[in-house]
Design a protein around this motif. Structure first.
Motif, PDB file in Angstrom:
ATOM      1  N   PHE A 138      62.359  -6.895 -17.956  1.00 29.59           N
ATOM      2  CA  PHE A 138      62.285  -7.854 -16.701  1.00 29.59           C
ATOM      3  C   PHE A 138      62.197  -7.160 -15.765  1.00 29.59           C
ATOM      4  N   PHE A 139      63.375  -6.516 -15.348  1.00 26.20           N
ATOM      5  CA  PHE A 139      63.754  -6.129 -14.628  1.00 26.20           C
ATOM      6  C   PHE A 139      62.678  -5.255 -14.218  1.00 26.20           C
ATOM      7  N   ILE A 140      62.211  -4.024 -14.697  1.00 27.36           N
ATOM      8  CA  ILE A 140      60.752  -3.600 -14.440  1.00 27.36           C
ATOM      9  C   ILE A 140      59.999  -3.651 -13.987  1.00 27.36           C
ATOM     10  N   ASP A 141      59.465  -4.789 -15.371  1.00 24.68           N
ATOM     11  CA  ASP A 141      57.902  -5.678 -14.843  1.00 24.68           C
ATOM     12  C   ASP A 141      57.881  -5.943 -13.894  1.00 24.68           C
ATOM     13  N   PHE A 142      58.821  -6.801 -12.844  1.00 23.87           N
ATOM     14  CA  PHE A 142      59.329  -7.419 -11.601  1.00 23.87           C
ATOM     15  C   PHE A 142      59.476  -7.499 -11.124  1.00 23.87           C
ATOM     16  N   PHE A 143      60.904  -6.319 -10.751  1.00 27.19           N
ATOM     17  CA  PHE A 143      61.107  -5.590  -9.619  1.00 27.19           C
ATOM     18  C   PHE A 143      60.451  -3.926  -9.759  1.00 27.19           C
ATOM     19  N   ALA A 144      60.341  -2.952 -10.451  1.00 30.02           N
ATOM     20  CA  ALA A 144      60.339  -2.078 -10.519  1.00 30.02           C
ATOM     21  C   ALA A 144      61.814  -1.375 -11.250  1.00 30.02           C
ATOM     22  N   TYR A 145      62.700  -1.944 -11.245  1.00 24.70           N
ATOM     23  CA  TYR A 145      64.234  -1.780 -11.381  1.00 24.70           C
ATOM     24  C   TYR A 145      64.596  -1.647 -12.637  1.00 24.70           C
TER      25      TYR A 145
END
Length: 224
Positions: free
Chosen positions: A76-83
């Motif tokens: 989720f963090f990778i998809d929405f925040f690129a983190y």
């Protein structure tokens, strides 16, 4: 030569984790103490205490499963925040929170259960809100146990190794905490450097024990 960034990373990790763990443990213990449904109470108590009895690497495996690049939260963090959470400094904080939370929770719960609940009922008869009763009666009378739990949780977060290694890795200058530094230096055969890191950890642990003993002595004097 000692890498002081490792000490700084450890102190930052332990400080932020205890700030979060303190309030999580406080309100989790209050929720469990108030709960009337015994089966649910026992189940939640088991879940909250589980990281205390599981091997840290097993806890780290579950954290990596959740916060890794393919885990639900990590993805989720990778998809929405690129983190990417895994193998970053926040991962050290997450590992420290999860591993230190049971100590805070158990200490606070034990302190809450020793309070005379007639005091809480007296507060209700005086028209105090549940929020005020919590802070001015229950929290105030449980303070020594709460502080002791906080110190234990801080020390546990500072000394966390297994879960941190699994979730955050051992990246110099980024996620390498004091326990990981000790492991790295020993693996490299640098026993002198490892000893320096060990001295720092022992010093901090000794200070934590001293503060706990001081609080216990003061508490005993108040009872006399």
């Amino acid at each position: 030569m000692m890498d002081w960034s490792t000490v700084l990373i450890s102190m930052k990790t332990a400080s932020l984790s205890i700030f979060i763990t303190f309030f999580l443990g406080l309100f989790a213990a209050w929720a469990i103490v108030k709960m009337k449904n015994e089966p649910i109470k026992m189940f939640l108590d088991g879940v909250f205490t589980l990281p205390l009895v599981l091997p840290p690497t097993v806890v780290g495996f579950f954290l990596l499963f959740i916060f890794g690049v393919r885990g639900p939260i990590g993805k989720f963090f990778i998809d929405f925040f690129a983190y990417k959470i895994a193998f970053s400094w926040p991962a050290t904080v997450i590992a420290a929170i999860v591993m230190s939370f049971p100590l805070m929770y158990r200490s606070v719960r034990g302190a809450f259960e020793q309070v005379d609940y007639n005091l809480l009922d007296a507060g209700r008869t005086l028209g105090m809100s549940e929020w005020k009763i919590f802070w001015k009666v229950l929290f105030a009378n449980s303070l020594p146990g709460i502080i002791s739990g906080g110190i234990l949780a801080y020390a546990r977060g500072l000394g966390e190794f297994g879960a941190t290694a699994m979730l955050a890795g051992n990246i110099a200058g980024q996620t390498r905490t004091l326990p990981l530094a000790v492991y790295s230096e020993v693996a490299a055969g640098n026993m002198g450097e490892a000893f320096n890191y060990v001295l720092v950890i022992v010093f901090i642990a000794f200070i934590a024990i001293f503060i706990m003993d001081y609080i216990s002595i003061r508490k005993e004097k108040q009872w006399r």
